[in-house]
Design a protein around this motif. Structure first.
Motif, PDB file in Angstrom:
ATOM      1  N   VAL A 270      46.986  40.350  36.584  1.00 47.11           N
ATOM      2  CA  VAL A 270      48.136  39.690  35.976  1.00 47.11           C
ATOM      3  C   VAL A 270      47.773  38.247  35.602  1.00 47.11           C
ATOM      4  O   VAL A 270      47.158  37.540  36.407  1.00 47.11           O
ATOM      5  N   PRO A 271      48.137  37.783  34.409  1.00 49.17           N
ATOM      6  CA  PRO A 271      47.893  36.380  34.055  1.00 49.17           C
ATOM      7  C   PRO A 271      48.540  35.433  35.063  1.00 49.17           C
ATOM      8  O   PRO A 271      49.642  35.675  35.553  1.00 49.17           O
ATOM      9  N   LYS A 272      47.841  34.364  35.390  1.00 51.98           N
ATOM     10  CA  LYS A 272      48.272  33.340  36.348  1.00 51.98           C
ATOM     11  C   LYS A 272      48.277  33.839  37.793  1.00 51.98           C
ATOM     12  O   LYS A 272      48.653  33.091  38.693  1.00 51.98           O
ATOM     13  N   ARG A 273      47.883  35.088  38.026  1.00 53.59           N
ATOM     14  CA  ARG A 273      47.732  35.599  39.389  1.00 53.59           C
ATOM     15  C   ARG A 273      46.396  36.344  39.449  1.00 53.59           C
ATOM     16  O   ARG A 273      46.345  37.556  39.639  1.00 53.59           O
ATOM     17  N   SER A 274      45.340  35.609  39.257  1.00 49.58           N
ATOM     18  CA  SER A 274      44.004  36.199  39.155  1.00 49.58           C
ATOM     19  C   SER A 274      43.559  36.814  40.469  1.00 49.58           C
ATOM     20  O   SER A 274      43.974  36.389  41.555  1.00 49.58           O
ATOM     21  N   ILE A 275      42.694  37.821  40.386  1.00 53.99           N
ATOM     22  CA  ILE A 275      42.000  38.352  41.540  1.00 53.99           C
ATOM     23  C   ILE A 275      40.624  37.702  41.555  1.00 53.99           C
ATOM     24  O   ILE A 275      39.832  37.883  40.636  1.00 53.99           O
ATOM     25  N   TYR A 276      40.350  36.921  42.599  1.00 54.64           N
ATOM     26  CA  TYR A 276      39.125  36.137  42.670  1.00 54.64           C
ATOM     27  C   TYR A 276      38.034  36.914  43.410  1.00 54.64           C
ATOM     28  O   TYR A 276      38.324  37.737  44.284  1.00 54.64           O
ATOM     29  N   THR A 277      36.795  36.618  43.064  1.00 59.27           N
ATOM     30  CA  THR A 277      35.668  37.250  43.738  1.00 59.27           C
ATOM     31  C   THR A 277      34.460  36.323  43.678  1.00 59.27           C
ATOM     32  O   THR A 277      34.499  35.271  43.026  1.00 59.27           O
ATOM     33  N   LYS A 278      33.422  36.705  44.363  1.00 53.82           N
ATOM     34  CA  LYS A 278      32.199  35.900  44.385  1.00 53.82           C
ATOM     35  C   LYS A 278      31.591  35.848  42.988  1.00 53.82           C
ATOM     36  O   LYS A 278      31.430  36.868  42.325  1.00 53.82           O
ATOM     37  N   VAL A 279      31.251  34.651  42.577  1.00 58.32           N
ATOM     38  CA  VAL A 279      30.671  34.460  41.247  1.00 58.32           C
ATOM     39  C   VAL A 279      29.189  34.797  41.284  1.00 58.32           C
ATOM     40  O   VAL A 279      28.460  34.390  42.193  1.00 58.32           O
TER      41      VAL A 279
END
Length: 375
Positions: A270-279
């Motif tokens: 969802v925009p503005k509710r990103s799912i973050y992960t290791k870059v």
């Protein structure tokens, strides 16, 4: 009611459902299982907490958590590398009296020193078996307004017996209060199942842990939710947005395949509710001039020279000339030799499939190839 989310502590259980995914969790926690081309399962509860404004999170582990530590690192990607709050890894034997836990209560008891030092007023508990993008703030607000001891996030729907037999089922009255609890029942049809997310006050949590340990109770589901549902005020929060609950290797396969539908992908990411992960600094995917790719997720670092259809390929996967990959999940570093054929296969990291080889299985029971295997 406006809740200060800075007064909320998040606790994530990384190992709680390891047995449901079979050999995929033989050498890693459930939280570090890869998903969706670039993510790990723990990315979803962590990102949900951060996006909800929770800035203090503890990850409770049990065993096989080296890959989890490598993935989380300093927690910079989740904005949890902080002087106040931030991310804490909570391994077993957190205090001298704790043991290798047998249930959720013993796991919490092992993290008691961390929990007691938190200044939070409320606590959100979450496992890593549900893939969704959820905002915890309205759940906590409803919990406070209702005066509940425990608020459980649930979904009511029609489920097959395979999904219910690994779940906790709630019977709920007209006011949303839990009247009885079934644990891993053998039934099918319309049920209200737990999504293994719970909200409670810090005071209630600490009192529950101390009382349960003193009485030799170890299971939160059996000894608290089931046994005390009539004594405690346990309310439910009906969650109707998109989610996938992992109950078996087949459900893991289906959850990945659902992302090939753009409608589902937009509901999860969802925009503005990103799912973050290791870059990971990989080169873009490389496509040979004669390759064919249809309805697939291809991560960066992949090299595609053959045919890929209805599949999810993680970083660094190589598909050789003339090779055909269909309905597959190929994890990081998998190499498929020239003219090989794969159908309904899940490969773990760094698997090699030699040229001319054919691997195929049914959609109901996908074949899993272990980490580092050579076929």
């Amino acid at each position: 009611m406006d809740i200060n989310m800075g007064n909320v502590l998040g606790l994530v259980f990384a190992n709680m459902h390891d047995t449901t995914l079979g050999d995929m969790t033989k050498n890693r926690t459930m939280g570090s299982v890869m998903f969706g081309g670039r993510y790990r399962l723990i990315d979803f509860p962590l990102s949900n907490m951060v996006n909800s404004g929770i800035c203090e999170v503890g990850v409770i582990t049990k065993s096989n958590y080296q890959s989890l530590l490598d993935h989380l690192g300093s927690a910079r990607e989740w904005d949890l590398a902080r002087k106040k709050g931030g991310l804490y890894i909570l391994p077993p034997f957190g205090n001298v009296e704790s043991t290798l836990y047998r249930g959720r209560i013993e796991a919490l008891y092992g993290a008691m020193s961390f929990i007691k030092h938190s200044r939070a007023k409320y606590v959100v508990l979450s496992d890593c078996d549900v893939i969704t993008n959820i905002d915890y703030k309205p759940i906590i607000e409803k919990h406070v307004e209702s005066g509940a001891d425990i608020t459980a996030v649930v979904h009511t729907g029609v489920y097959a017996a395979e999904d219910i037999k690994t779940s906790t089922v709630f019977n709920v009255d007209g006011e949303g209060r839990v009247s009885s609890v079934l644990i891993q029942p053998e039934l099918s049809g319309t049920c209200t199942i737990s999504l293994n997310m719970f909200v409670m006050s810090m005071e209630f949590l600490t009192d529950m842990i101390r009382d349960s340990i003193a009485r030799g109770l170890v299971s939160f589901e059996k000894d608290i939710l089931q046994s005390k549902c009539r004594d405690l005020k346990i309310k439910t929060y009906e969650y109707d947005n998109y989610f996938s609950k992992l109950t078996s290797p087949n459900s893991y396969m289906q959850a990945n395949m659902e992302l090939l539908n753009p409608v589902n992908a937009r509901k999860l990411f969802v925009p503005k509710r990103s799912i973050y992960t290791k870059v990971s600094d990989n080169a873009p995917a490389k496509y040979d001039i004669n390759c064919t790719v249809k309805n697939s997720l291809i991560a960066d670092g992949c090299i595609i020279e053959g045919e890929v259809e209805n599949s999810v390929l993680f970083r660094g996967v190589k598909v050789g000339k003339g090779a055909k990959v269909k309905n597959c999940i190929l994890m990081q570093g998998t190499e498929v030799g020239s003219n090989a054929q794969l159908n309904n296969i899940i490969t773990d990291k760094n698997v090699t499939v030699d040229s001319e080889h054919i691997l195929t299985s049914s959609t109901e029971y996908p074949m899993y190839v272990a980490k580092g295997a050579k076929v």
